[in-house]
Write a protein that holds these residues in place. Structure first.
Motif, PDB file in Angstrom:
ATOM      1  N   LYS A 117       0.855  -1.185   0.000  1.00  0.00           N
ATOM      2  CA  LYS A 117       0.000   0.000   0.000  1.00  0.00           C
ATOM      3  C   LYS A 117       0.889   1.232   0.000  1.00  0.00           C
ATOM      4  O   LYS A 117       1.896   1.280   0.711  1.00  0.00           O
ATOM      5  N   ASN A 118       0.475   2.223  -0.791  1.00  0.00           N
ATOM      6  CA  ASN A 118       1.224   3.477  -0.777  1.00  0.00           C
ATOM      7  C   ASN A 118       0.805   4.302   0.436  1.00  0.00           C
ATOM      8  O   ASN A 118      -0.066   3.888   1.213  1.00  0.00           O
ATOM      9  N   LYS A 119       1.412   5.471   0.607  1.00  0.00           N
ATOM     10  CA  LYS A 119       1.115   6.285   1.802  1.00  0.00           C
ATOM     11  C   LYS A 119      -0.314   6.798   1.832  1.00  0.00           C
ATOM     12  O   LYS A 119      -0.807   7.211   2.871  1.00  0.00           O
ATOM     13  N   LYS A 120      -1.034   6.718   0.699  1.00  0.00           N
ATOM     14  CA  LYS A 120      -2.448   7.097   0.664  1.00  0.00           C
ATOM     15  C   LYS A 120      -3.350   5.925   1.047  1.00  0.00           C
ATOM     16  O   LYS A 120      -4.564   6.056   1.078  1.00  0.00           O
ATOM     17  N   GLY A 121      -2.739   4.737   1.271  1.00  0.00           N
ATOM     18  CA  GLY A 121      -3.511   3.557   1.649  1.00  0.00           C
ATOM     19  C   GLY A 121      -4.036   2.765   0.465  1.00  0.00           C
ATOM     20  O   GLY A 121      -4.807   1.829   0.640  1.00  0.00           O
ATOM     21  N   ILE A 122      -3.614   3.113  -0.737  1.00  0.00           N
ATOM     22  CA  ILE A 122      -4.065   2.412  -1.951  1.00  0.00           C
ATOM     23  C   ILE A 122      -3.183   1.195  -2.182  1.00  0.00           C
ATOM     24  O   ILE A 122      -1.953   1.289  -2.144  1.00  0.00           O
ATOM     25  N   ILE A 123      -3.817   0.066  -2.425  1.00  0.00           N
ATOM     26  CA  ILE A 123      -3.067  -1.163  -2.720  1.00  0.00           C
ATOM     27  C   ILE A 123      -2.498  -1.028  -4.129  1.00  0.00           C
ATOM     28  O   ILE A 123      -3.241  -0.890  -5.097  1.00  0.00           O
ATOM     29  N   VAL A 124      -1.173  -1.059  -4.227  1.00  0.00           N
ATOM     30  CA  VAL A 124      -0.514  -0.850  -5.518  1.00  0.00           C
ATOM     31  C   VAL A 124       0.171  -2.095  -6.054  1.00  0.00           C
ATOM     32  O   VAL A 124       0.628  -2.105  -7.204  1.00  0.00           O
ATOM     33  N   GLY A 125       0.261  -3.159  -5.245  1.00  0.00           N
ATOM     34  CA  GLY A 125       0.928  -4.350  -5.738  1.00  0.00           C
ATOM     35  C   GLY A 125       1.069  -5.401  -4.664  1.00  0.00           C
ATOM     36  O   GLY A 125       0.457  -5.324  -3.596  1.00  0.00           O
ATOM     37  N   ALA A 126       1.915  -6.369  -4.987  1.00  0.00           N
ATOM     38  CA  ALA A 126       2.173  -7.478  -4.081  1.00  0.00           C
ATOM     39  C   ALA A 126       3.672  -7.707  -3.985  1.00  0.00           C
ATOM     40  O   ALA A 126       4.389  -7.628  -4.987  1.00  0.00           O
ATOM     41  N   LEU A 127       4.125  -7.986  -2.769  1.00  0.00           N
ATOM     42  CA  LEU A 127       5.516  -8.337  -2.515  1.00  0.00           C
ATOM     43  C   LEU A 127       5.544  -9.817  -2.164  1.00  0.00           C
ATOM     44  O   LEU A 127       4.946 -10.225  -1.165  1.00  0.00           O
ATOM     45  N   PHE A 128       6.185 -10.597  -3.001  1.00  0.00           N
ATOM     46  CA  PHE A 128       6.250 -12.041  -2.790  1.00  0.00           C
ATOM     47  C   PHE A 128       7.423 -12.383  -1.890  1.00  0.00           C
ATOM     48  O   PHE A 128       8.506 -11.829  -2.035  1.00  0.00           O
ATOM     49  N   ASN A 129       7.176 -13.305  -0.963  1.00  0.00           N
ATOM     50  CA  ASN A 129       8.229 -13.731  -0.050  1.00  0.00           C
ATOM     51  C   ASN A 129       8.749 -15.116  -0.402  1.00  0.00           C
ATOM     52  O   ASN A 129       9.522 -15.683   0.334  1.00  0.00           O
ATOM     53  N   THR A 130       8.285 -15.638  -1.509  1.00  0.00           N
ATOM     54  CA  THR A 130       8.746 -16.947  -1.985  1.00  0.00           C
ATOM     55  C   THR A 130       9.601 -16.724  -3.226  1.00  0.00           C
ATOM     56  O   THR A 130       9.084 -16.364  -4.284  1.00  0.00           O
ATOM     57  N   PRO A 131      10.896 -16.888  -3.106  1.00  0.00           N
ATOM     58  CA  PRO A 131      11.756 -16.658  -4.271  1.00  0.00           C
ATOM     59  C   PRO A 131      11.476 -17.687  -5.376  1.00  0.00           C
ATOM     60  O   PRO A 131      11.245 -18.859  -5.099  1.00  0.00           O
ATOM     61  N   GLU A 132      11.447 -17.196  -6.580  1.00  0.00           N
ATOM     62  CA  GLU A 132      11.314 -18.077  -7.739  1.00  0.00           C
ATOM     63  C   GLU A 132      12.447 -17.735  -8.688  1.00  0.00           C
ATOM     64  O   GLU A 132      12.842 -16.576  -8.804  1.00  0.00           O
ATOM     65  N   LYS A 133      12.932 -18.724  -9.369  1.00  0.00           N
ATOM     66  CA  LYS A 133      14.097 -18.554 -10.238  1.00  0.00           C
ATOM     67  C   LYS A 133      13.912 -17.389 -11.211  1.00  0.00           C
ATOM     68  O   LYS A 133      12.932 -17.324 -11.939  1.00  0.00           O
ATOM     69  N   ASP A 134      14.868 -16.471 -11.194  1.00  0.00           N
ATOM     70  CA  ASP A 134      14.931 -15.331 -12.115  1.00  0.00           C
ATOM     71  C   ASP A 134      13.722 -14.399 -12.040  1.00  0.00           C
ATOM     72  O   ASP A 134      13.487 -13.638 -12.963  1.00  0.00           O
ATOM     73  N   ALA A 135      12.937 -14.475 -10.980  1.00  0.00           N
ATOM     74  CA  ALA A 135      11.755 -13.606 -10.879  1.00  0.00           C
ATOM     75  C   ALA A 135      12.001 -12.516  -9.839  1.00  0.00           C
ATOM     76  O   ALA A 135      12.600 -12.758  -8.793  1.00  0.00           O
ATOM     77  N   ALA A 136      11.541 -11.312 -10.132  1.00  0.00           N
ATOM     78  CA  ALA A 136      11.564 -10.235  -9.151  1.00  0.00           C
ATOM     79  C   ALA A 136      10.536 -10.559  -8.070  1.00  0.00           C
ATOM     80  O   ALA A 136       9.688 -11.438  -8.255  1.00  0.00           O
ATOM     81  N   ASN A 137      10.584  -9.865  -6.959  1.00  0.00           N
ATOM     82  CA  ASN A 137       9.652 -10.155  -5.861  1.00  0.00           C
ATOM     83  C   ASN A 137       8.400  -9.299  -5.884  1.00  0.00           C
ATOM     84  O   ASN A 137       7.506  -9.508  -5.086  1.00  0.00           O
TER      85      ASN A 137
END
Length: 168
Positions: A117-137
């Motif tokens: 969530k940004n500082k306005k409280g809007i959901i802007v994305g997802a942060l993954f905590n499971t690493p996958e090969k060659d993938a950003a989080n």
């Protein structure tokens, strides 16, 4: 030197009868930034401005609000996170897309990610905590259809919704 060449090209275009330079499909976010900064292009419509403002807000969010170890190293990395006209977003895998679609449909958050969530409280994305090969989080969302969906530059570019113009 570049400024002189740029101005000379504008003069040639004007002499050829052109009154503006227009683009409605860019390869990726870094190209949009190049057009804006070096060519002086601006959004051609209110819709284009809305999209560009959202993208700029995402970039500011990524650079300033993400945990420091998750921030993009540069605009190129951020561009990869959004995807390009040819490539899906760097953090998007089949498994992650499945979890995100399930979230979009049911509102249930899979333990493999947390919402950003940004500082306005809007959901802007997802942060993954499971690493996958060659993938950003990180995978960003967009709301052009009214409901959240994965922001994929390919869809944005080929919708021709981000139109830029430079009056000569």
């Amino acid at each position: 030197m570049f400024r002189h060449v740029k101005e000379r090209l504008f003069e040639i275009a004007k002499a050829g009868g052109f009154t503006e330079i227009r683009t409605n499909s860019q390869q990726h976010y870094a190209v949009v930034m190049l057009y804006r900064r070096f060519v002086g292009m601006e959004p051609a419509s209110d819709k284009s401005k809305e999209i560009l403002d959202y993208l700029d807000d995402l970039y500011a969010f990524a650079r300033k609000e993400l945990p420091e170890d998750q921030r993009p190293k540069d605009i190129e990395e951020f561009t990869r996170w959004l995807g390009t006209g040819e490539l899906d977003p760097a953090g998007l895998t089949e498994k992650r897309l499945f979890h995100l679609q399930n979230y979009f449909n049911t509102g249930k958050i899979d333990p493999s990610f947390q919402l950003l969530k940004n500082k306005k409280g809007i959901i802007v994305g997802a942060l993954f905590n499971t690493p996958e090969k060659d993938a950003a989080n990180i995978v960003f969302f967009e709301y052009t259809q009214g409901t959240p969906q994965v922001l994929n530059w390919f869809g944005l570019a080929y919708s021709y919704a981000l139109e830029l113009v430079r009056k000569l």
